[in-house]
Design a protein around this motif. Structure first.
Motif, PDB file in Angstrom:
ATOM      1  N   PHE A 279       0.851  -1.200   0.000  1.00 16.41           N
ATOM      2  CA  PHE A 279       0.000   0.000   0.000  1.00 16.41           C
ATOM      3  C   PHE A 279       0.878   1.239   0.000  1.00 16.41           C
ATOM      4  N   ARG A 280       0.259   2.388  -0.249  1.00 11.07           N
ATOM      5  CA  ARG A 280       1.005   3.659  -0.160  1.00 11.07           C
ATOM      6  C   ARG A 280       0.702   4.321   1.164  1.00 11.07           C
ATOM      7  N   THR A 282      -0.409   7.077   3.698  1.00 11.13           N
ATOM      8  CA  THR A 282      -1.333   8.211   3.560  1.00 11.13           C
ATOM      9  C   THR A 282      -0.538   9.500   3.753  1.00 11.13           C
ATOM     10  N   GLN A 285       0.474   9.863   7.280  1.00 12.57           N
ATOM     11  CA  GLN A 285       1.619   9.015   7.645  1.00 12.57           C
ATOM     12  C   GLN A 285       2.916   9.610   7.111  1.00 12.57           C
ATOM     13  N   ASP A 309      -5.513   7.344  15.771  1.00 14.68           N
ATOM     14  CA  ASP A 309      -6.668   6.550  16.135  1.00 14.68           C
ATOM     15  C   ASP A 309      -6.380   5.062  15.892  1.00 14.68           C
ATOM     16  N   VAL A 310      -7.192   4.194  16.495  1.00 17.51           N
ATOM     17  CA  VAL A 310      -7.020   2.764  16.238  1.00 17.51           C
ATOM     18  C   VAL A 310      -7.101   2.504  14.743  1.00 17.51           C
ATOM     19  N   GLY A 313      -2.610   3.217  11.398  1.00 14.80           N
ATOM     20  CA  GLY A 313      -1.393   2.782  10.730  1.00 14.80           C
ATOM     21  C   GLY A 313      -0.142   3.354  11.373  1.00 14.80           C
ATOM     22  N   LYS A 314       0.013   3.135  12.659  1.00 17.02           N
ATOM     23  CA  LYS A 314       1.186   3.657  13.348  1.00 17.02           C
ATOM     24  C   LYS A 314       2.378   2.703  13.196  1.00 17.02           C
ATOM     25  N   ILE A 316       3.556   0.972  10.721  1.00 16.07           N
ATOM     26  CA  ILE A 316       4.421   1.156   9.554  1.00 16.07           C
ATOM     27  C   ILE A 316       5.288   2.410   9.727  1.00 16.07           C
ATOM     28  N   TRP A 352       7.090  -7.165   6.427  1.00 13.77           N
ATOM     29  CA  TRP A 352       7.495  -5.954   5.706  1.00 13.77           C
ATOM     30  C   TRP A 352       8.995  -5.913   5.421  1.00 13.77           C
ATOM     31  N   PRO A 464      -6.261   5.042   6.849  1.00  7.06           N
ATOM     32  CA  PRO A 464      -5.955   4.619   5.474  1.00  7.06           C
ATOM     33  C   PRO A 464      -7.262   4.432   4.699  1.00  7.06           C
ATOM     34  N   PRO A 465      -7.207   4.589   3.380  1.00  4.37           N
ATOM     35  CA  PRO A 465      -8.435   4.471   2.591  1.00  4.37           C
ATOM     36  C   PRO A 465      -8.946   3.030   2.574  1.00  4.37           C
ATOM     37  N   ASP A 569      -5.226  -7.436  16.427  1.00  2.73           N
ATOM     38  CA  ASP A 569      -5.714  -7.373  15.059  1.00  2.73           C
ATOM     39  C   ASP A 569      -6.231  -8.746  14.624  1.00  2.73           C
ATOM     40  N   ARG A 598     -11.431  -4.354  11.062  1.00  2.00           N
ATOM     41  CA  ARG A 598     -10.029  -4.374  10.635  1.00  2.00           C
ATOM     42  C   ARG A 598      -9.873  -5.039   9.274  1.00  2.00           C
TER      43      ARG A 598
HETATM   44  P1  ADP Z   1      -2.601   1.239  14.640  1.00  2.00           P
HETATM   45  O1  ADP Z   1      -2.362   2.671  14.320  1.00  2.00           O
HETATM   46  O2  ADP Z   1      -3.907   1.025  15.329  1.00  2.00           O
HETATM   47  O3  ADP Z   1      -1.451   0.603  15.352  1.00  2.00           O
HETATM   48  P2  ADP Z   1      -1.810  -0.567  12.556  1.00  2.00           P
HETATM   49  O4  ADP Z   1      -0.448  -0.057  12.404  1.00  2.00           O
HETATM   50  O5  ADP Z   1      -1.997  -1.857  13.256  1.00  2.00           O
HETATM   51  O6  ADP Z   1      -2.750   0.521  13.236  1.00  2.00           O
HETATM   52  O7  ADP Z   1      -2.480  -0.612  11.124  1.00  2.00           O
HETATM   53  C1  ADP Z   1      -3.735  -1.158  10.917  1.00  2.00           C
HETATM   54  C2  ADP Z   1      -3.773  -1.853   9.563  1.00  2.00           C
HETATM   55  O8  ADP Z   1      -3.700  -0.891   8.510  1.00  2.00           O
HETATM   56  C3  ADP Z   1      -2.632  -2.800   9.345  1.00  2.00           C
HETATM   57  O9  ADP Z   1      -3.132  -3.969   8.775  1.00  2.00           O
HETATM   58  C4  ADP Z   1      -1.724  -2.044   8.380  1.00  2.00           C
HETATM   59  O10 ADP Z   1      -0.989  -2.917   7.578  1.00  2.00           O
HETATM   60  C5  ADP Z   1      -2.711  -1.252   7.561  1.00  2.00           C
HETATM   61  N1  ADP Z   1      -2.196  -0.009   6.971  1.00  2.00           N
HETATM   62  C6  ADP Z   1      -1.338   0.851   7.533  1.00  2.00           C
HETATM   63  N2  ADP Z   1      -1.114   1.907   6.721  1.00  2.00           N
HETATM   64  C7  ADP Z   1      -1.838   1.704   5.611  1.00  2.00           C
HETATM   65  C8  ADP Z   1      -2.049   2.459   4.399  1.00  2.00           C
HETATM   66  N3  ADP Z   1      -1.432   3.606   4.174  1.00  2.00           N
HETATM   67  N4  ADP Z   1      -2.889   1.932   3.483  1.00  2.00           N
HETATM   68  C9  ADP Z   1      -3.511   0.774   3.698  1.00  2.00           C
HETATM   69  N5  ADP Z   1      -3.370   0.024   4.807  1.00  2.00           N
HETATM   70  C10 ADP Z   1      -2.548   0.478   5.766  1.00  2.00           C
END
Ligand code: ADP
Ligand code: MG
Length: 704
Positions: A279-280, A282, A285, A309-310, A313-314, A316, A352, A464-465, A569, A598
């Motif tokens: 994915f890309r 956001t 991010q 927020d939950v 995507g923190k 990554i 990853w 994320p979208p 998750d 999720r």
């Molecule tokens: P949190 O912020 O609650 O810790 P996570 O890091 O667990 O969230 O991310 C939630 C899900 O979203 C994961 O499966 C992750 O791979 C996915 N994700 C993160 N960033 C993106 C993005 N830019 N586009 C699509 N999916 C994403």
């Protein structure tokens, strides 16, 4: 107040903070030791030990007019007394004041004297919290006074209730505070706030404010006390906020004076991660990745709080920071609050980073003996570049080779002190590591700036979208059977569900009991559904096994207490039932419901409430249903409840205020910050006594 003249020799002591409590009457070694536990050593310390709340025993409330959930002083004639021996032996006393319905007093612990004292026909006065029992209004373990007692039946003023420690009764506190107040008549407290910061606020003197708070004068409208709007509260709240600001600024300055490794990598690894990700990132991010990257290039340690927020995507973002550290030849440690979460992080990060040839190391409690020794060796030798675990990573036997960055997930269990301890760990390896703290606890910016003034703030403010929003519905518990049927249908369709049992009474034991009962009941009603159970009284290893089976699809329905709140998750889980949602904070409900939604299937959250709802409860559930953003929910929850509750006093590990509430007292936050600046630049000599007065030797930041 009865000033005991000969002792109040103001010339012998120059100030209140030089009068030891041992100088007071009836303070022997036992009391001294107990007060010491609370950091109270001087008369000044006592005066700044402020009431938590006040009780109103000045007014008798007719039983017909009591409010459920509030304390009240009532009087009635005993109409019936009995001892029941059901699951719990209890003494039940019915009283009536002539109104149509009476009130039930219940005692679970009682002596035979008490049994004989409660005779039908006798009048009794009771003070306690009014609850709605199954058949009537109740008070559990009220304080009782009989007409024959010599004590006056009503008080002439509000009764302050002090935060206490074991072995110190409220009556002892009142006696001590009365003596301290008598001293206050002889020696005014020292003023540590510069006149120019106080004058524009037009607040009372410190002495007046203290006197008012300990003894609100008779006739004070209760509402003024409850809402903490009186200038006396504001005067002290202002000083407390200023003291905290000064303290946090000093901590921050100290942190900044420390040297950290400059993590200037060549971005090769980060580039490859970008290319291999499915994915890309956001825009949000990308923004925080850039903010963090810039901090890591500095020669002083980053102290950054990443809020999102939950599901924002923190993780990554953490991966990018880790790669920057690895590119620069340094190790990174990533810590999660539970073993299960750390395992989940290990899984995502391994996937990853595999294309980059990086294998993160996972250190868990289950790694024992030789295996553990090998892992520890890989960490200490520097062979492991990214180490993932729980906070056990900063246990003594874990040594790093060249730690450059520490990432802490779900910050609310890590207070300032833990962060400092971590830094020391890094210092053993030369230079202090950078710190990134991640949290999904949505804390509005205004509040975050007050309680986390020692941190910089980054926010991921969009999801994320492609997320399917969670549909949230409120259902009365009279429709429980329909809800159970819905669970069955979902599970038959291959979906998974959570059933969350929440605190019905203030007791973890009872909460776990409720979860056990519910799991058994659901298991009986839904024989085709595989039911699992997790609660806080299971060992964490047992809990992890059940969670792992649920995550692996071996269980369909997970009955749980609120222990599942943080970050797990399970993509197939698309239905969540929350019992008694009216008892939870909105932020907590939001966190819980973030466990579903999720994956790509449409998800539902059913709030199974107990009717009838009060007006405010209805409003709160309405907010949760209509709002998807954790930050917006937090703002509105704050407006309804106040900061203490939003931050949660038990587990946040952030500052606990004595009088101030940064949300309620918002208008004081900016002046307090200015006052702190002024003190640190122009009157630095005022900083130590101000901090000592408010934080003393106690932990300034939430008990760990
Ligand atoms: P949190 O912020 O609650 O810790 P996570 O890091 O667990 O969230 O991310 C939630 C899900 O979203 C994961 O499966 C992750 O791979 C996915 N994700 C993160 N960033 C993106 C993005 N830019 N586009 C699509 N999916 C994403
Ligand atoms: Mg997370």
């Amino acid at each position: 107040m009865t000033p005991t003249a000969p002792d109040h020799d103001a010339t012998a002591f120059k100030s209140l903070d030089r009068i030891p409590i041992t100088h007071l009457k009836r303070v022997g070694s036992r009391i001294t030791e107990r007060l010491d536990r609370l950091g109270i050593r001087t008369v000044q310390d006592l005066l700044f030990h402020l009431p938590l709340r006040y009780q109103d025993r000045t007014r008798l409330v007719p039983i017909a007019e009591v409010n459920i959930g509030e304390d009240a002083l009532i009087e009635g004639e005993i109409t019936e007394a009995s001892i029941t021996s059901g699951r719990r032996r209890s003494l039940k006393i019915w009283i009536s004041d002539g109104a149509r319905s009476g009130l039930l007093l219940r005692f679970f612990h009682f002596s035979s004297q008490q049994v004989t004292a409660f005779k039908p026909g006798i009048r009794v006065r009771c003070y306690g919290e009014v609850r709605q029992g199954p058949h009537s209004l109740e008070m559990v373990h009220p304080e009782c006074r009989f007409q024959t007692d010599r004590a006056p039946l009503t008080d002439s003023r509000l009764t302050p209730i002090y935060p206490s420690t074991e072995g110190l009764q409220q009556i002892t506190w009142r006696g001590l505070i009365d003596q301290a107040l008598a001293w206050l008549d002889h020696l005014p407290p020292a003023e540590y706030l510069p006149e120019e910061t106080l004058a524009p606020l037009g607040l009372p003197s410190l002495g007046e404010a203290l006197r008012y708070l300990h003894h609100p004068p008779p006739g004070t409208p209760l509402i003024e006390i409850l809402e903490r709007r009186h200038p006396a509260f504001l005067r002290l709240a202002f000083e407390e906020l200023a003291a905290h600001q000064v303290s946090l600024r000093r901590i921050r300055a100290m942190q900044r004076a420390v040297v950290a490794p400059v993590l200037a990598g060549d971005s090769r690894l980060r580039q490859r991660l970008r290319e291999s990700l499915p994915f890309r990132l956001t825009e949000a991010q990308e923004r925080v990745v850039t903010e963090i990257a810039a901090d890591l290039l500095q020669a002083r340690p980053m102290q950054r709080l990443l809020q999102g927020d939950v599901g924002a995507g923190k993780t990554i973002v953490a991966a990018f920071a880790a790669l920057q550290s690895i590119e620069a030849g340094r190790q990174t440690a990533l810590m999660a609050p539970t073993e299960l979460l750390s395992e989940q992080h290990h899984r995502s990060l391994s996937a990853w980073l595999a294309p980059l040839g990086i294998a993160p190391l996972w250190l868990a409690g289950r790694h024992k003996g030789k295996e553990r020794a090998e892992l520890l060796h890989a960490i200490a030798s520097g062979q492991a570049r990214l180490v993932i675990g729980t906070h056990a990573l900063f246990q003594d036997d874990v040594a790093f080779d060249d730690l450059g960055l520490v990432i802490i997930d779900e910050q609310h269990r890590f207070g300032v002190h833990q962060r400092m301890k971590l830094r020391e760990k890094g210092e053993q390896t030369g230079g202090s590591p950078h710190q990134l703290i991640m949290t999904a606890t949505p804390i509005p910016r205004s509040l975050a700036m007050t309680v986390y003034a020692d941190l910089d703030l980054s926010v991921i403010d969009t999801l994320p979208p492609g997320r399917t929003p969670i549909t949230t519905v409120a259902v009365p518990d009279s429709r429980r059977d329909d809800v159970i049927e819905r669970v069955q249908i979902a599970c038959q369709q291959g979906r998974q569900a959570y059933w969350v049992c929440t605190l019905i009474e203030e007791s973890e034991v009872l909460e776990c009991q409720a979860a056990e009962d519910t799991a058994r009941q659901l298991g009986e009603k839904l024989p085709s559904v595989r039911v699992g159970l997790v609660h806080g009284r299971l060992k964490s290893a047992e809990r992890d096994i059940v969670m792992a089976r649920f995550a692996g699809g071996e269980l369909d329905l997970l009955v749980a207490t609120t222990v599942i709140e943080v970050g797990v998750d399970v993509p197939h889980a698309s239905l969540m039932i929350i019992e008694n949602p009216e008892r939870l904070g909105l932020a907590q409900i939001h966190q819980l419901r973030g466990r579903v939604g999720r994956g790509s299937i449409e998800s539902y959250c059913l709030l199974l409430y107990h009717a009838p709802l009060s007006g405010i409860a209805r409003e709160r559930l309405g907010i949760i249903r209509a709002t998807a953003s954790g930050f917006e929910i937090a703002e509105r929850d704050l407006a309804l409840r106040g900061a203490g509750e939003v931050l949660g006093t038990r587990q946040t590990g952030v500052i606990q205020f004595r009088v101030a509430d940064p949300m309620r007292d918002q208008q004081l936050v900016a002046p307090a910050q200015q006052a702190a600046d002024l003190i640190l630049t122009r009157y630095p000599e005022l900083a130590p006594p101000l901090i000592a007065r408010w934080m003393g030797n106690r932990e300034a930041y939430g008990r760990v």
